[in-house]
Design an enzyme around this catalytic site. Sequence first.
Site, PDB file in Angstrom:
ATOM      1  N   ARG A 156      -7.206  -8.081  -9.171  1.00  0.00           N
ATOM      2  CA  ARG A 156      -7.899  -9.351  -9.396  1.00  0.00           C
ATOM      3  C   ARG A 156      -9.388  -9.078  -9.553  1.00  0.00           C
ATOM      4  NH1 ARG A 156     -10.383  -9.448  -4.535  1.00  0.00           N
ATOM      5  NH2 ARG A 156      -9.213  -8.742  -2.702  1.00  0.00           N
ATOM      6  N   GLU A 212      -2.794   6.411   8.266  1.00  0.00           N
ATOM      7  CA  GLU A 212      -3.509   7.382   7.433  1.00  0.00           C
ATOM      8  C   GLU A 212      -4.551   8.144   8.241  1.00  0.00           C
ATOM      9  OE1 GLU A 212      -3.449   5.158   3.092  1.00  0.00           O
ATOM     10  OE2 GLU A 212      -5.277   5.114   4.286  1.00  0.00           O
ATOM     11  N   LYS A 258       0.805  -1.221   0.000  1.00  0.00           N
ATOM     12  CA  LYS A 258       0.000   0.000   0.000  1.00  0.00           C
ATOM     13  C   LYS A 258       0.838   1.271   0.000  1.00  0.00           C
ATOM     14  CE  LYS A 258      -4.216  -1.812   2.159  1.00  0.00           C
ATOM     15  NZ  LYS A 258      -3.907  -3.229   2.114  1.00  0.00           N
ATOM     16  N   HIS A 317     -14.095  -3.699   9.104  1.00  0.00           N
ATOM     17  CA  HIS A 317     -13.457  -3.314   7.846  1.00  0.00           C
ATOM     18  C   HIS A 317     -13.644  -4.375   6.759  1.00  0.00           C
ATOM     19  CE1 HIS A 317     -11.713   0.022  10.007  1.00  0.00           C
ATOM     20  NE2 HIS A 317     -11.160  -0.813  10.864  1.00  0.00           N
TER      21      HIS A 317
END
Length: 662
Positions: free
Chosen positions: A297, A200, A116, A235
């Site tokens: 994907r 973040e 990420k 999440h």
Amino acid sequence: MFDKILIANRGEIAARVITTARRMGLKTVAVHSDADTEAVHVRLADEAVQIGPAPVGESYLKSEAIIDAAKRTGAGAIHPGYGFLSENPDFVEAVEAAGLVFVGPPASAIRAMGLKDAAKKRMEEAGVPVVPGYHGEGQDASMLAEEALRIGYPVLIKARAGGGGKGMRLVERAEDFADALEGAQAEGKASFGDAAVLVEKYVTSPRHVEIQVFADSHGNVVHLFERDCSLQRRHQKVIEEAPAPGMPEHVRAAMGAAAVEAARAIGYVGAGTIEFIADGSEGLREDGFWFMEMNTRLQVEHPVTEAITGLDLVEWQIRVARGETLPLRQEDLRIDGHAVEARLYAEDAERGFLPATGRLERLRFPEAACFERGALRVDAGVTEGDAITPHYDPMIAKVIAHGATRAEALSRLVAALEATQVGGTVTNLGFLARLLRHEGFAAGEVDTGLIGRDLDTLTAKAEMPEHVPVLAALAAAGLDHSPEGDGPWDRLRGFRHWGASEIHVVLEHEGEPLEVALRRDGPGHWHRAGTQIGVSRDTRGLEVTVSGRRFRAEAVRHGNRVTVWDAGRAFTFAIPDPLAVADAAGTGGDAIAAPMPGLVKRMRAEAGQAVEKGQPLAILEAMKMEHTLTAPRDGVVAKVLASEGSQVSDGDLLLTLEPQDE
């Protein structure tokens, strides 16, 4: 060109790929572990190859075994599905080195988006908006804590190699950062072999909006519009829909253009998803969305995109892998109506969504013929009689509804879920139905915090309707299906000369005894003594009458249990053995037991230690997620019965507390 394809996956996605491949005239090869010998995807494929024991590390993650299976069966291509090896660039290179075609993006694109932190740097360079945060290489705990303060709370800690919500922690206060960091790192290491994280800024009214992109090897890239995946717990996505509620056309165009640019920037080929976090506090807007990550994907939720576009994304994947150009250009693509998908899991919503196991003694979905053509779709990787094991994800099926409007799609999905019957394991069916009826969600007011805010209401214990015990008693007594002249009531004929016949049925529900007195009103008709609740049996099954309202219902006995289905909810009753002796030495609040099969990751208590109610005592890892077990009361640890690294079963005792003084 290839004419045989191996699917390097299991469950519903393997079955999904096989269905399209066969429709295209391709032969199919399934791979399976010892636990999946009789699985749906194995039965569907033309050929099947056993590749190892049940643990994924010894079967579905063994790239050499999968490639060997493809070569031995003459398969020319490998489709990875999602999960497992689908985003492993080393696997892609090994497939190509073996002279086979990988149905997916090049290894370079997967690597570019695999971590990420690196992906966000790449997107910043490409001009794609990125969430503010720390995406550096340094992983010192004190430095990360300082970065969190600089960014400003609340922050989100995310495993840089993560996905599916694993290795992710929301932190709202500085004093909670250290524990959250430790948990995220441990989960990232266990799930992805990488403990590194990024930090973040957490958007306070976040919406999870993703764009489906497709690219071919000739330089063509398009987007197939957006999906809203904001309804999440831990999440992880629960409900997905397309298009996103309240999406203005100019914002859709801006998001789509950013997604296409992101795909071009890494030389992407095949199906992929660009995930954005959007600020929903003032509606979706062009300056209010940021890149989160790219899934290189096919996504679990791809059916909703297929429903609104009328396209088969697996077919597009195969055509692109064959070297063909994309079948359509951007200007040819249109949105038709609305689609919503619900993920049906074997999990206990009332117990914090703990994964469940069990044999599916009953699994019935509504007939698609009962809906308008194309209005209902069920993607399942299991059938009645199959087992949900602790080895794999506990998904049972995806239920997808399509309609001309969002309201119509939601209504159809609720109807489909309420007609679904699952017996043998606990499921999230009731939770899904409540969520779909949620006033805010129905109005399109969605964000990723919706479930958390209303969790108590959404997971509240379902109140048992008064007719349910009557149906359970009928099934337990064998009166729900016995033909006339061959049931218990008929054996009583001639032995009673006055009054109505009555039989008492003893059941147990959630450990509590329940006695139901049934009175026979005539052939095929009964009511519960002292009530106006009646049940009639005919050739179509059982019909219930409550206060003048009549409706169909169903109850099934399986062994010493009975399950009654009512509006998508399952109520299970035990039929007690009159010869069984109850164990009077129950542990009550003196024991901490494993709520599911799993691995004891960490033991935080020892014999003789004083503990307080709610204090963490052990961490159990199951389904690659960590679950913290806490003390049920204040007390002193009497015994520690499991050690770190040991495998335990559902219900195994881990620790006991000293008995409380009277």
